[in-house]
Design an enzyme around this catalytic site. Structure first.
Site, PDB file in Angstrom:
ATOM      1  N   GLY A   1       0.790  -1.225   0.000  1.00  0.00           N
ATOM      2  CA  GLY A   1       0.000   0.000   0.000  1.00  0.00           C
ATOM      3  C   GLY A   1       0.823   1.276   0.000  1.00  0.00           C
ATOM      4  O   GLY A   1       0.385   2.301   0.513  1.00  0.00           O
ATOM      5  N   SER A   2       2.011   1.240  -0.628  1.00  0.00           N
ATOM      6  CA  SER A   2       2.779   2.496  -0.658  1.00  0.00           C
ATOM      7  C   SER A   2       2.072   3.529  -1.533  1.00  0.00           C
ATOM      8  O   SER A   2       2.075   4.716  -1.207  1.00  0.00           O
ATOM      9  CB  SER A   2       4.218   2.261  -1.114  1.00  0.00           C
ATOM     10  OG  SER A   2       4.281   1.938  -2.476  1.00  0.00           O
ATOM     11  N   ASN A   3       1.434   3.088  -2.610  1.00  0.00           N
ATOM     12  CA  ASN A   3       0.648   4.043  -3.418  1.00  0.00           C
ATOM     13  C   ASN A   3      -0.547   4.555  -2.626  1.00  0.00           C
ATOM     14  O   ASN A   3      -0.840   5.750  -2.650  1.00  0.00           O
ATOM     15  CB  ASN A   3       0.168   3.379  -4.711  1.00  0.00           C
ATOM     16  CG  ASN A   3       1.226   3.402  -5.787  1.00  0.00           C
ATOM     17  OD1 ASN A   3       1.540   4.441  -6.347  1.00  0.00           O
ATOM     18  ND2 ASN A   3       1.808   2.244  -6.064  1.00  0.00           N
TER      19      ASN A   3
ATOM     20  N   LEU B   1      -4.943  -7.100  -6.560  1.00  0.00           N
ATOM     21  CA  LEU B   1      -4.581  -8.170  -7.487  1.00  0.00           C
ATOM     22  C   LEU B   1      -5.745  -9.038  -7.960  1.00  0.00           C
ATOM     23  O   LEU B   1      -5.569  -9.913  -8.790  1.00  0.00           O
ATOM     24  CB  LEU B   1      -3.473  -9.028  -6.870  1.00  0.00           C
ATOM     25  CG  LEU B   1      -2.210  -8.212  -6.530  1.00  0.00           C
ATOM     26  CD1 LEU B   1      -1.136  -9.101  -5.933  1.00  0.00           C
ATOM     27  CD2 LEU B   1      -1.667  -7.457  -7.740  1.00  0.00           C
TER      28      LEU B   1
ATOM     29  N   ASN C   1      -6.933   2.057 -12.463  1.00  0.00           N
ATOM     30  CA  ASN C   1      -5.876   1.153 -11.991  1.00  0.00           C
ATOM     31  C   ASN C   1      -4.528   1.735 -12.387  1.00  0.00           C
ATOM     32  O   ASN C   1      -4.433   2.485 -13.357  1.00  0.00           O
ATOM     33  CB  ASN C   1      -6.036  -0.229 -12.637  1.00  0.00           C
ATOM     34  CG  ASN C   1      -4.963  -1.213 -12.190  1.00  0.00           C
ATOM     35  OD1 ASN C   1      -4.621  -1.272 -11.001  1.00  0.00           O
ATOM     36  ND2 ASN C   1      -4.406  -1.969 -13.133  1.00  0.00           N
TER      37      ASN C   1
ATOM     38  N   HIS D   1      -0.710   0.422 -13.431  1.00  0.00           N
ATOM     39  CA  HIS D   1       0.042  -0.779 -13.818  1.00  0.00           C
ATOM     40  C   HIS D   1       1.520  -0.409 -13.944  1.00  0.00           C
ATOM     41  O   HIS D   1       1.844   0.614 -14.549  1.00  0.00           O
ATOM     42  CB  HIS D   1      -0.499  -1.321 -15.150  1.00  0.00           C
ATOM     43  CG  HIS D   1       0.118  -2.622 -15.510  1.00  0.00           C
ATOM     44  ND1 HIS D   1      -0.276  -3.814 -14.929  1.00  0.00           N
ATOM     45  CD2 HIS D   1       1.146  -2.927 -16.351  1.00  0.00           C
ATOM     46  CE1 HIS D   1       0.473  -4.791 -15.412  1.00  0.00           C
ATOM     47  NE2 HIS D   1       1.334  -4.283 -16.277  1.00  0.00           N
TER      48      HIS D   1
ATOM     49  N   ASP E   1      -6.070  -5.123 -17.372  1.00  0.00           N
ATOM     50  CA  ASP E   1      -5.161  -4.161 -17.996  1.00  0.00           C
ATOM     51  C   ASP E   1      -5.534  -3.729 -19.418  1.00  0.00           C
ATOM     52  O   ASP E   1      -4.662  -3.341 -20.190  1.00  0.00           O
ATOM     53  CB  ASP E   1      -3.712  -4.731 -18.023  1.00  0.00           C
ATOM     54  CG  ASP E   1      -3.235  -5.105 -16.643  1.00  0.00           C
ATOM     55  OD1 ASP E   1      -3.637  -4.442 -15.670  1.00  0.00           O
ATOM     56  OD2 ASP E   1      -2.463  -6.070 -16.540  1.00  0.00           O
TER      57      ASP E   1
ATOM     58  N   GLU F   1       5.145   6.065  -9.971  1.00  0.00           N
ATOM     59  CA  GLU F   1       3.764   5.864  -9.488  1.00  0.00           C
ATOM     60  C   GLU F   1       3.456   6.868  -8.382  1.00  0.00           C
ATOM     61  O   GLU F   1       2.420   7.540  -8.400  1.00  0.00           O
ATOM     62  CB  GLU F   1       3.591   4.430  -8.970  1.00  0.00           C
ATOM     63  CG  GLU F   1       3.772   3.388 -10.045  1.00  0.00           C
ATOM     64  CD  GLU F   1       3.403   1.979  -9.586  1.00  0.00           C
ATOM     65  OE1 GLU F   1       2.818   1.811  -8.509  1.00  0.00           O
ATOM     66  OE2 GLU F   1       3.703   1.039 -10.330  1.00  0.00           O
TER      67      GLU F   1
HETATM   68  C1  GAR Z   1       2.558  -1.209  -7.720  1.00  0.00           C
HETATM   69  O1  GAR Z   1       3.782  -1.188  -8.385  1.00  0.00           O
HETATM   70  C2  GAR Z   1       1.430  -1.385  -8.725  1.00  0.00           C
HETATM   71  O2  GAR Z   1       1.672  -0.779  -9.953  1.00  0.00           O
HETATM   72  C3  GAR Z   1       1.415  -2.875  -8.865  1.00  0.00           C
HETATM   73  O3  GAR Z   1       1.589  -3.379  -7.567  1.00  0.00           O
HETATM   74  C4  GAR Z   1       2.419  -2.462  -6.848  1.00  0.00           C
HETATM   75  C5  GAR Z   1       1.767  -2.171  -5.517  1.00  0.00           C
HETATM   76  O4  GAR Z   1       2.639  -1.465  -4.673  1.00  0.00           O
HETATM   77  N1  GAR Z   1       0.178  -3.316  -9.467  1.00  0.00           N
HETATM   78  C6  GAR Z   1       0.116  -4.327 -10.314  1.00  0.00           C
HETATM   79  O5  GAR Z   1       1.072  -4.985 -10.618  1.00  0.00           O
HETATM   80  C7  GAR Z   1      -1.285  -4.585 -10.842  1.00  0.00           C
HETATM   81  N2  GAR Z   1      -1.230  -5.459 -11.994  1.00  0.00           N
HETATM   82  P1  GAR Z   1       2.098  -0.775  -3.371  1.00  0.00           P
HETATM   83  O6  GAR Z   1       1.265  -1.805  -2.620  1.00  0.00           O
HETATM   84  O7  GAR Z   1       3.333  -0.413  -2.590  1.00  0.00           O
HETATM   85  O8  GAR Z   1       1.288   0.425  -3.772  1.00  0.00           O
END
Ligand code: GAR
Length: 194
Positions: free
Chosen positions: A12-14, A85, A102, A104, A145, A174
Protein backbone atom coordinates in the site's frame (compact mmCIF):
# COMPACT_ATOMS: atom_id res chain seq x y z
CA UNK A 1 -17.14 16.20 -2.23
CA UNK A 2 -15.83 13.10 -4.00
CA UNK A 3 -15.41 10.01 -1.87
CA UNK A 4 -12.68 7.62 -2.95
CA UNK A 5 -12.32 3.96 -2.08
CA UNK A 6 -8.83 2.58 -2.49
CA UNK A 7 -8.57 -1.16 -3.16
CA UNK A 8 -5.16 -2.59 -2.27
CA UNK A 9 -3.87 -6.11 -1.62
CA UNK A 10 -0.46 -5.50 -0.11
CA UNK A 11 2.05 -2.95 1.06
CA UNK A 12 0.00 0.00 0.00
CA UNK A 13 2.78 2.50 -0.66
CA UNK A 14 0.65 4.04 -3.42
CA UNK A 15 -2.37 4.06 -1.12
CA UNK A 16 -0.29 5.84 1.52
CA UNK A 17 0.76 8.52 -0.96
CA UNK A 18 -2.83 9.01 -2.08
CA UNK A 19 -4.08 9.30 1.51
CA UNK A 20 -1.38 11.89 2.27
CA UNK A 21 -2.07 13.84 -0.90
CA UNK A 22 -5.80 14.19 -0.26
CA UNK A 23 -5.57 14.98 3.46
CA UNK A 24 -7.30 18.35 3.89
CA UNK A 25 -8.29 18.45 0.20
CA UNK A 26 -11.34 20.63 -0.48
CA UNK A 27 -13.07 18.29 -2.94
CA UNK A 28 -11.64 14.79 -2.60
CA UNK A 29 -11.56 12.50 0.39
CA UNK A 30 -10.34 8.93 0.85
CA UNK A 31 -13.37 7.45 2.59
CA UNK A 32 -12.70 3.73 2.52
CA UNK A 33 -9.83 1.28 2.11
CA UNK A 34 -10.68 -2.18 0.86
CA UNK A 35 -8.37 -5.20 0.92
CA UNK A 36 -8.74 -8.87 0.13
CA UNK A 37 -5.98 -9.73 2.63
CA UNK A 38 -6.69 -9.59 6.37
CA UNK A 39 -3.04 -8.92 7.21
CA UNK A 40 -2.27 -6.39 4.47
CA UNK A 41 -0.09 -3.54 5.81
CA UNK A 42 -2.36 -1.11 3.96
CA UNK A 43 -5.04 -1.79 6.61
CA UNK A 44 -2.70 -0.60 9.38
CA UNK A 45 -2.05 2.57 7.44
CA UNK A 46 -5.81 3.11 7.09
CA UNK A 47 -6.34 2.68 10.82
CA UNK A 48 -3.52 5.08 11.62
CA UNK A 49 -5.30 7.63 9.44
CA UNK A 50 -8.79 6.94 10.84
CA UNK A 51 -10.02 5.71 7.47
CA UNK A 52 -12.69 2.97 7.57
CA UNK A 53 -11.54 -0.39 6.20
CA UNK A 54 -13.26 -3.32 4.63
CA UNK A 55 -11.75 -6.78 4.22
CA UNK A 56 -13.38 -8.74 1.46
CA UNK A 57 -13.61 -12.44 1.10
CA UNK A 58 -12.81 -13.61 -2.41
CA UNK A 59 -15.86 -15.88 -2.76
CA UNK A 60 -18.29 -13.26 -1.47
CA UNK A 61 -16.66 -10.65 -3.72
CA UNK A 62 -17.36 -12.73 -6.82
CA UNK A 63 -20.58 -14.49 -5.84
CA UNK A 64 -22.53 -11.73 -4.09
CA UNK A 65 -22.91 -7.99 -4.54
CA UNK A 66 -22.69 -7.29 -0.79
CA UNK A 67 -19.80 -4.93 -1.22
CA UNK A 68 -22.01 -2.43 -3.08
CA UNK A 69 -24.05 -1.76 0.05
CA UNK A 70 -20.94 -1.11 2.08
CA UNK A 71 -19.48 1.13 -0.59
CA UNK A 72 -22.69 3.17 -0.73
CA UNK A 73 -22.66 3.69 3.03
CA UNK A 74 -19.42 5.60 2.58
CA UNK A 75 -20.84 7.46 -0.44
CA UNK A 76 -17.98 6.23 -2.63
CA UNK A 77 -18.19 7.64 -6.16
CA UNK A 78 -14.73 6.71 -7.46
CA UNK A 79 -12.61 3.59 -6.99
CA UNK A 80 -8.83 3.56 -7.12
CA UNK A 81 -6.97 0.27 -7.49
CA UNK A 82 -3.48 0.46 -6.02
CA UNK A 83 -1.80 -2.91 -6.11
CA UNK A 84 -5.13 -4.74 -6.03
CA UNK A 85 -4.58 -8.17 -7.49
CA UNK A 86 -8.09 -9.56 -7.98
CA UNK A 87 -9.98 -9.07 -11.21
CA UNK A 88 -12.77 -6.56 -10.61
CA UNK A 89 -16.14 -8.31 -11.02
CA UNK A 90 -18.58 -7.18 -13.71
CA UNK A 91 -21.28 -5.95 -11.32
CA UNK A 92 -18.82 -3.52 -9.76
CA UNK A 93 -17.76 -2.20 -13.17
CA UNK A 94 -21.42 -1.82 -14.18
CA UNK A 95 -22.14 0.15 -11.00
CA UNK A 96 -19.07 2.36 -11.47
CA UNK A 97 -18.86 2.96 -15.23
CA UNK A 98 -15.65 4.87 -16.03
CA UNK A 99 -15.27 5.36 -12.28
CA UNK A 100 -12.56 2.79 -11.56
CA UNK A 101 -8.89 3.41 -12.28
CA UNK A 102 -5.88 1.15 -11.99
CA UNK A 103 -2.14 1.73 -12.02
CA UNK A 104 0.04 -0.78 -13.82
CA UNK A 105 3.83 -0.89 -13.39
CA UNK A 106 4.70 -1.02 -17.10
CA UNK A 107 3.94 0.68 -20.38
CA UNK A 108 0.76 -1.08 -21.47
CA UNK A 109 -0.18 -2.77 -23.74
CA UNK A 110 3.20 -4.39 -23.11
CA UNK A 111 3.61 -6.53 -19.99
CA UNK A 112 -0.05 -6.59 -19.00
CA UNK A 113 -2.63 -9.29 -18.45
CA UNK A 114 -3.21 -12.05 -15.96
CA UNK A 115 -0.16 -12.92 -13.87
CA UNK A 116 1.60 -9.70 -14.83
CA UNK A 117 1.89 -7.92 -11.51
CA UNK A 118 4.60 -6.69 -9.22
CA UNK A 119 8.04 -8.24 -9.75
CA UNK A 120 6.78 -10.54 -12.52
CA UNK A 121 6.43 -7.45 -14.68
CA UNK A 122 9.89 -6.08 -13.92
CA UNK A 123 11.56 -9.46 -14.47
CA UNK A 124 9.88 -9.76 -17.87
CA UNK A 125 10.94 -6.23 -18.80
CA UNK A 126 14.54 -7.03 -17.81
CA UNK A 127 14.52 -10.36 -19.68
CA UNK A 128 13.43 -8.56 -22.84
CA UNK A 129 16.30 -6.05 -22.51
CA UNK A 130 13.91 -3.12 -22.71
CA UNK A 131 15.49 0.33 -22.80
CA UNK A 132 12.56 1.86 -20.98
CA UNK A 133 9.69 0.99 -18.72
CA UNK A 134 7.16 3.11 -16.88
CA UNK A 135 3.65 3.40 -15.55
CA UNK A 136 0.18 3.27 -17.03
CA UNK A 137 -2.94 4.64 -15.38
CA UNK A 138 -6.07 3.31 -17.07
CA UNK A 139 -9.80 2.83 -16.68
CA UNK A 140 -10.80 -0.62 -15.54
CA UNK A 141 -12.94 -2.83 -17.73
CA UNK A 142 -13.74 -6.52 -17.62
CA UNK A 143 -10.30 -7.66 -18.77
CA UNK A 144 -7.03 -7.30 -16.93
CA UNK A 145 -5.16 -4.16 -18.00
CA UNK A 146 -7.18 -3.43 -21.14
CA UNK A 147 -9.26 -0.37 -20.22
CA UNK A 148 -8.74 3.04 -21.80
CA UNK A 149 -5.30 4.49 -21.07
CA UNK A 150 -5.47 7.84 -19.30
CA UNK A 151 -1.82 8.53 -18.52
CA UNK A 152 1.64 7.08 -19.11
CA UNK A 153 5.11 8.11 -18.03
CA UNK A 154 8.34 6.34 -18.86
CA UNK A 155 11.74 5.92 -17.27
CA UNK A 156 15.04 4.84 -18.76
CA UNK A 157 16.48 1.42 -18.06
CA UNK A 158 20.22 0.93 -18.25
CA UNK A 159 21.79 -2.50 -18.84
CA UNK A 160 23.08 -2.75 -15.25
CA UNK A 161 19.58 -2.24 -13.76
CA UNK A 162 18.29 -5.33 -11.94
CA UNK A 163 14.55 -6.09 -11.86
CA UNK A 164 14.56 -4.66 -8.30
CA UNK A 165 16.13 -1.42 -9.54
CA UNK A 166 13.55 -1.19 -12.33
CA UNK A 167 10.85 -1.71 -9.70
CA UNK A 168 12.25 1.18 -7.68
CA UNK A 169 12.28 3.53 -10.65
CA UNK A 170 8.75 2.58 -11.63
CA UNK A 171 7.39 2.86 -8.09
CA UNK A 172 8.87 6.32 -7.80
CA UNK A 173 6.95 7.36 -10.94
CA UNK A 174 3.76 5.86 -9.49
CA UNK A 175 4.16 7.85 -6.28
CA UNK A 176 4.89 11.00 -8.23
CA UNK A 177 1.88 10.83 -10.54
CA UNK A 178 -1.04 8.71 -9.34
CA UNK A 179 -2.62 11.18 -6.93
CA UNK A 180 -2.29 14.06 -9.38
CA UNK A 181 -3.88 12.08 -12.19
CA UNK A 182 -6.82 11.16 -9.93
CA UNK A 183 -7.19 14.79 -8.92
CA UNK A 184 -7.11 15.86 -12.58
CA UNK A 185 -9.80 13.38 -13.59
CA UNK A 186 -12.15 14.49 -10.83
CA UNK A 187 -11.57 18.21 -11.09
CA UNK A 188 -11.77 18.30 -14.91
CA UNK A 189 -15.05 16.47 -14.70
CA UNK A 190 -16.38 19.14 -12.33
CA UNK A 191 -15.33 21.85 -14.79
CA UNK A 192 -17.14 20.08 -17.64
CA UNK A 193 -20.34 19.98 -15.61
CA UNK A 194 -20.25 23.75 -14.91
C1 GAR B 1 2.56 -1.21 -7.72
O1 GAR B 1 3.78 -1.19 -8.38
C2 GAR B 1 1.43 -1.38 -8.73
O2 GAR B 1 1.67 -0.78 -9.95
C3 GAR B 1 1.41 -2.87 -8.86
O3 GAR B 1 1.59 -3.38 -7.57
C4 GAR B 1 2.42 -2.46 -6.85
C5 GAR B 1 1.77 -2.17 -5.52
O4 GAR B 1 2.64 -1.46 -4.67
N1 GAR B 1 0.18 -3.32 -9.47
C6 GAR B 1 0.12 -4.33 -10.31
O5 GAR B 1 1.07 -4.98 -10.62
C7 GAR B 1 -1.29 -4.59 -10.84
N2 GAR B 1 -1.23 -5.46 -11.99
P1 GAR B 1 2.10 -0.78 -3.37
O6 GAR B 1 1.26 -1.81 -2.62
O7 GAR B 1 3.33 -0.41 -2.59
O8 GAR B 1 1.29 0.43 -3.77
Amino acid sequence: MHHLAIFASGTGSNATKIVDYFKNHQEIKVSLIVSNKTNAPVLEMAKANNIPTLVINRDRFYNTEDILKKIHIYRVDFIVLAGFLLLVPKYLIRNFPNRIVNIHPALLPKYGGKGMYGMNVHKAVKAANEKESGITIHLVNEKYDEGKILFQESCEIIPSDSPEMIAQKVLQLEHQHYSKVIENILTKEAQLKN
